[in-house]
Enzyme design. Structure first.
Site, PDB file in Angstrom:
ATOM      1  N   SER A 136       0.825  -1.208   0.000  1.00 13.98           N
ATOM      2  CA  SER A 136       0.000   0.000   0.000  1.00 13.98           C
ATOM      3  C   SER A 136       0.853   1.250   0.000  1.00 13.98           C
ATOM      4  CB  SER A 136      -0.902   0.028   1.240  1.00 13.98           C
ATOM      5  OG  SER A 136      -1.836  -1.010   1.183  1.00 13.98           O
ATOM      6  N   HIS A 145       0.049  -2.189  -7.461  1.00 13.42           N
ATOM      7  CA  HIS A 145      -0.893  -1.907  -6.380  1.00 13.42           C
ATOM      8  C   HIS A 145      -2.289  -2.280  -6.876  1.00 13.42           C
ATOM      9  CE1 HIS A 145      -3.074   1.223  -3.744  1.00 13.42           C
ATOM     10  NE2 HIS A 145      -3.011   0.061  -3.153  1.00 13.42           N
ATOM     11  N   GLU A 169      -2.575   0.385 -10.126  1.00 17.48           N
ATOM     12  CA  GLU A 169      -1.516   1.396 -10.188  1.00 17.48           C
ATOM     13  C   GLU A 169      -0.195   0.616 -10.267  1.00 17.48           C
ATOM     14  OE1 GLU A 169      -1.246   3.491  -6.451  1.00 17.48           O
ATOM     15  OE2 GLU A 169      -0.642   5.351  -7.411  1.00 17.48           O
ATOM     16  N   ASN A 207      -2.542   5.936  -2.484  1.00 24.61           N
ATOM     17  CA  ASN A 207      -2.627   5.867  -1.023  1.00 24.61           C
ATOM     18  C   ASN A 207      -2.062   7.075  -0.309  1.00 24.61           C
ATOM     19  OD1 ASN A 207      -4.157   3.642  -0.762  1.00 24.61           O
ATOM     20  ND2 ASN A 207      -2.455   2.208  -0.670  1.00 24.61           N
TER      21      ASN A 207
HETATM   22  P1  NAD Z   1      -3.860  -9.287   5.301  1.00 21.92           P
HETATM   23  O1  NAD Z   1      -3.481  -8.934   6.674  1.00 21.92           O
HETATM   24  O2  NAD Z   1      -5.292  -9.616   5.004  1.00 21.92           O
HETATM   25  O3  NAD Z   1      -2.976 -10.543   4.777  1.00 21.92           O
HETATM   26  C1  NAD Z   1      -1.586 -10.581   4.898  1.00 21.92           C
HETATM   27  C2  NAD Z   1      -1.171 -12.048   4.848  1.00 21.92           C
HETATM   28  O4  NAD Z   1       0.268 -12.125   4.816  1.00 21.92           O
HETATM   29  C3  NAD Z   1      -1.614 -12.826   6.110  1.00 21.92           C
HETATM   30  O5  NAD Z   1      -2.395 -13.946   5.723  1.00 21.92           O
HETATM   31  C4  NAD Z   1      -0.293 -13.241   6.759  1.00 21.92           C
HETATM   32  O6  NAD Z   1      -0.356 -14.490   7.426  1.00 21.92           O
HETATM   33  C5  NAD Z   1       0.620 -13.289   5.537  1.00 21.92           C
HETATM   34  N1  NAD Z   1       2.029 -13.298   5.885  1.00 21.92           N
HETATM   35  C6  NAD Z   1       2.680 -12.625   6.870  1.00 21.92           C
HETATM   36  N2  NAD Z   1       4.000 -12.926   6.848  1.00 21.92           N
HETATM   37  C7  NAD Z   1       4.189 -13.802   5.817  1.00 21.92           C
HETATM   38  C8  NAD Z   1       5.324 -14.475   5.282  1.00 21.92           C
HETATM   39  N3  NAD Z   1       6.535 -14.314   5.809  1.00 21.92           N
HETATM   40  N4  NAD Z   1       5.150 -15.295   4.228  1.00 21.92           N
HETATM   41  C9  NAD Z   1       3.913 -15.484   3.670  1.00 21.92           C
HETATM   42  N5  NAD Z   1       2.797 -14.867   4.142  1.00 21.92           N
HETATM   43  C10 NAD Z   1       2.949 -14.045   5.196  1.00 21.92           C
HETATM   44  O7  NAD Z   1      -3.373  -8.089   4.390  1.00 21.92           O
HETATM   45  P2  NAD Z   1      -3.873  -7.667   2.908  1.00 21.92           P
HETATM   46  O8  NAD Z   1      -4.972  -6.695   3.051  1.00 21.92           O
HETATM   47  O9  NAD Z   1      -4.048  -8.892   2.091  1.00 21.92           O
HETATM   48  O10 NAD Z   1      -2.586  -6.858   2.422  1.00 21.92           O
HETATM   49  C11 NAD Z   1      -1.446  -7.506   1.879  1.00 21.92           C
HETATM   50  C12 NAD Z   1      -0.591  -6.462   1.185  1.00 21.92           C
HETATM   51  O11 NAD Z   1      -1.358  -5.840   0.153  1.00 21.92           O
HETATM   52  C13 NAD Z   1      -0.146  -5.340   2.145  1.00 21.92           C
HETATM   53  O12 NAD Z   1       1.133  -4.909   1.800  1.00 21.92           O
HETATM   54  C14 NAD Z   1      -1.194  -4.259   1.877  1.00 21.92           C
HETATM   55  O13 NAD Z   1      -0.705  -2.984   2.189  1.00 21.92           O
HETATM   56  C15 NAD Z   1      -1.407  -4.434   0.386  1.00 21.92           C
HETATM   57  N6  NAD Z   1      -2.696  -3.958  -0.145  1.00 21.92           N
HETATM   58  C16 NAD Z   1      -3.851  -4.112   0.575  1.00 21.92           C
HETATM   59  C17 NAD Z   1      -5.058  -3.682   0.022  1.00 21.92           C
HETATM   60  C18 NAD Z   1      -6.380  -3.882   0.758  1.00 21.92           C
HETATM   61  O14 NAD Z   1      -7.395  -3.324   0.310  1.00 21.92           O
HETATM   62  N7  NAD Z   1      -6.430  -4.661   1.825  1.00 21.92           N
HETATM   63  C19 NAD Z   1      -5.081  -3.092  -1.250  1.00 21.92           C
HETATM   64  C20 NAD Z   1      -3.868  -2.983  -1.971  1.00 21.92           C
HETATM   65  C21 NAD Z   1      -2.690  -3.413  -1.401  1.00 21.92           C
END
Ligand code: NAD
Length: 284
Positions: free
Chosen positions: A120, A141, A153, A191
């Site tokens: 993000s 993104h 993006e 973001n």
């Molecule tokens: P989330 O918390 O739902 O999921 C993150 C996952 O990563 C968890 O299941 C966790 O167990 C896993 N994880 C942690 N350490 C790990 C490792 N070493 N190896 C493998 N897996 C591991 O988070 P999310 O919302 O899915 O976000 C993930 C990424 O995407 C973040 O960087 C976030 O900023 C980005 N993002 C999120 C959104 C959104 O709308 N939620 C949108 C765009 C980007």
């Protein structure tokens, strides 16, 4: 080059959506997370999402749920990524976690494999710095929910090569998506604006200027947005919002990115939004 096998690292909100989108567009997917329990939940959620899509005719895909799911291999073992063409990383928005993942991927994946960071806010140039292939690291993104969003993006890191950008564009085209390319900066375009807006909306709630419903109604009714900032926060995940605004605060050293104490308190209380069943609103 037609990209066949894609590694999706992190099976949370985004990893689930990306794995589903990839499988529905004919790719072999390897979905990695840290525990079998998380992977079981991910599989269950993907199954439900595909059923929901076909029930409400939100997808033209006529394949059965099982044939889509059969293209997704779920594992806690990074070693099975050794033959992947492309990686999409979706680990929790914490630098201390992401910085351990990339050297591991670097040591396992083929030298030609492109790493796309779905972060993000963390700068792509910083992510690339912990690999030995900084020219092959790009930011993608994705928007949430991934299968429903046609645009992403794309972020060009300092060392990202043109051929990496082309490969990433091709990957997105195969997934049915278009992209807008921007240069690297914490939070990118989306973001840097959205996280400030959401954080400010939480301050308004904290100061009791308006209820959550009324904050959101103003954005929908007056500005014509499809969702208000607090509904959007619940969809993204309040933990991810907090971590992202903290990344912006640390990177810019600017107090305008200080997280709202109410946001911090809600995350401490486990109110993550849709994914935990309660955030600014309650979900079944
Ligand atoms: P989330 O918390 O739902 O999921 C993150 C996952 O990563 C968890 O299941 C966790 O167990 C896993 N994880 C942690 N350490 C790990 C490792 N070493 N190896 C493998 N897996 C591991 O988070 P999310 O919302 O899915 O976000 C993930 C990424 O995407 C973040 O960087 C976030 O900023 C980005 N993002 C999120 C959104 C959104 O709308 N939620 C949108 C765009 C980007």
């Amino acid at each position: 080059m037609n990209i066949q096998t894609v590694g999706v690292v992190g099976a949370g909100v985004m990893g689930i959506g990306i794995a589903q989108n990839l499988a529905q567009t004919g790719h072999q997917v390897i979905l990695i997370d840290i525990s079998e329990n998380i992977l079981d939940k991910a599989k269950h959620e993907i199954r439900n999402n595909i059923r929901f899509q076909s029930f409400f005719k939100k997808s033209d895909n006529t394949e059965t749920t099982d044939s889509v799911l059969n293209r997704i291999e779920l594992s806690t073992n990074y070693k099975i990524l050794e033959n992947t063409d492309f990686i999409i990383e979706n680990v929790t928005e914490k630098w201390y976690l992401k910085k351990e993942v990339y050297p591991l991927l670097d040591s396992i994946c083929p030298p030609g494999c492109v790493f796309a960071a779905n972060t993000s806010a963390i700068p792509i140039t910083r992510i690339a710095s912990v690999t030995k292939r900084s020219d092959k690291v790009v930011g993608i993104h994705f928007m949430n929910p991934v299968p429903m969003k046609p645009m992403v993006e794309m972020i060009r890191g300092y060392h990202t090569s043109e051929s990496t950008i082309e490969t990433a564009k091709q990957m997105l085209a195969q997934m049915g998506k278009e992209c807008i390319i921007v240069n690297d900066s914490p939070g990118f375009v989306s973001n840097r604006v959205l996280m400030l807006t959401i954080n400010e909306a939480v301050f308004l709630l904290q100061e009791q200027v308006a209820t959550a419903e009324d904050v959101d109604k103003i954005f929908k009714g007056c500005f014509g947005h499809k969702m208000g900032p607090l509904e959007t926060a619940d969809l993204i995940g309040l933990d991810t919002i907090l971590f992202s605004i903290e990344v912006l605060y640390e990177n810019f050293n600017d107090s305008k990115y200080r997280p709202s104490p109410l946001l911090q308190k809600m995350v401490d209380a486990g109110l993550y939004g849709r994914k935990s069943g309660k955030g600014f609103y309650v979900y079944q």
